[in-house]
Enzyme design. Structure first.
Site, PDB file in Angstrom:
ATOM      1  N   SER A 288       9.442  53.502  39.837  1.00 62.34           N
ATOM      2  CA  SER A 288       8.518  52.474  39.340  1.00 62.34           C
ATOM      3  C   SER A 288       7.328  53.111  38.650  1.00 62.34           C
ATOM      4  CB  SER A 288       8.020  51.623  40.508  1.00 62.34           C
ATOM      5  OG  SER A 288       6.965  50.762  40.100  1.00 62.34           O
TER       6      SER A 288
ATOM      7  N   TYR B  40       3.741  50.406  48.121  1.00 64.84           N
ATOM      8  CA  TYR B  40       4.952  50.360  47.303  1.00 64.84           C
ATOM      9  C   TYR B  40       4.987  51.533  46.332  1.00 64.84           C
ATOM     10  CZ  TYR B  40       8.085  49.052  43.509  1.00 64.84           C
ATOM     11  OH  TYR B  40       9.073  49.076  42.548  1.00 64.84           O
TER      12      TYR B  40
ATOM     13  N   LYS C 107       7.574  54.873  46.342  1.00 65.38           N
ATOM     14  CA  LYS C 107       8.429  55.277  45.226  1.00 65.38           C
ATOM     15  C   LYS C 107       8.174  56.737  44.842  1.00 65.38           C
ATOM     16  CE  LYS C 107      10.963  51.698  44.223  1.00 65.38           C
ATOM     17  NZ  LYS C 107      12.442  51.756  44.261  1.00 65.38           N
TER      18      LYS C 107
END
Length: 325
Positions: A117, A141, A145
């Site tokens: 991402s 998040y 990643k």
């Protein structure tokens, strides 16, 4: 040679599966259906209903289907929600990736394409993000990643794992009207649901230092994203040289106001967006340079703003028709 797609029953994963099939590559899906749908799975493609936290199930699937490579799309993908659910996010995205890599090592599966991402960059103060831009994720998040990318890097050193991580921002549209974006947090579904409910879509801030005052972002079509995953898989399979990470960016981006204009044009529902306050932490512009991916993965923006909106809207209407039957 069979490619395992984790999360292959989800919005992005289901498009990756279709792209693999179009390329003539065998595939098997592993998905616990926590956010995916069995109806997104193409006929004839095996679905192993299991969590990526279940190493034994992953090993069994790899051996049963003679898996030779993995495209890892599964994960908890809600950056905002991850702030309030950090442990869940790390369990799914870090522990899950660790279990997957352990299963791969046990089964001698030596190649993986990782769906990463652009959240790994946080909010960089540059006009265009490149692969070399400093990594400064702002959410669990984004951090998860980035840790996933580190795990692949370290496993390469330890075992010779061949890998590529693909980073992207806002995935939109549909390459198959049977598959649509179900996220309650993404812009297109939010705008569509507001219009269907007779409400007016909202723009958060129109006083940014951009041409029309609204945020500029990379909006990329899901079919283009899927094609890049397959291109990376084919490059790994052929033992061609490959970079550890690629940005799948547009290079110039689209503003939120431009998206709203395209939505009104495509849907035939005229509206003037409500202007709300800025959201804290929203940078004026985040756009990635995709030159490296264009060089190696045939990456390009193949869809205009209206084409992206139209494909998403048609899939949304089809889904509504299906639920009414």
């Amino acid at each position: 040679m069979t490619w395992m797609v984790t999360g292959g029953a989800g919005y992005i994963g289901a498009h990756v599966v279709r792209a693999l099939i179009s390329a003539g590559l065998d595939t098997v899906i592993v998905d616990d259906l926590s956010s995916g749908f069995e109806k997104f799975v193409p006929e004839g493609v095996p679905l192993v209903r299991a969590s990526i936290l279940d190493k034994a199930a992953l090993v069994d699937a790899m051996k049963t289907h003679r898996v030779t490579g993995v495209i890892h799309v599964a994960g908890f993908k809600y950056a905002g929600v991850s702030v309030n659910r950090p442990l869940h996010t790390y369990a799914q995205n870090v522990t899950g990736t660790l279990a997957l890599l352990e299963a791969m090592a046990e089964c001698d599966v030596e190649q993986i394409v990782f769906s990463s991402s652009a959240a790994v960059f946080g909010t960089p103060d540059v006009d265009q993000v490149t692969e070399a831009t400093a990594k400064a994720p702002l959410s669990p998040y984004g951090e998860s990643k980035l840790i996933g990318e580190w795990l692949l890097r370290d496993q390469e050193v330890a075992t010779g794992l061949r890998h590529a991580s693909l980073r992207y921002f806002n995935v939109v549209g549909s390459g198959d009207a049977a598959v649509y974006d179900t996220s309650p947090h993404n812009l297109f579904p939010l705008v569509f649901e507001a219009l269907v409910a007779g409400k007016t879509p909202r723009i958060n801030g129109n006083d940014y230092p951009t041409p029309d005052g609204t945020n500029v972002r990379d909006y990329v079509h899901v079919a283009d994203i899927a094609a890049a995953h397959v291109a990376a898989a084919q490059r790994l399979e052929a033992h061609d040289s490959i970079e550890p990470a690629y940005n799948l960016g547009s290079g110039d981006g689209l503003s939120v106001a431009e998206i709203m204009t395209a939505v009104a044009s495509v849907t035939g529902i005229p509206f003037t967006p409500e202007i709300a306050d800025r959201r804290a932490g929203d940078p004026p512009r985040i756009v990635a340079n995709g030159d490296l991916a264009a060089r190696d993965l045939d990456w390009k923006m193949r869809h205009t703003a209206e084409e992206m909106v139209r494909s998403a809207w048609e899939a949304r209407l089809r889904a509504e028709e299906g639920s009414a039957e």
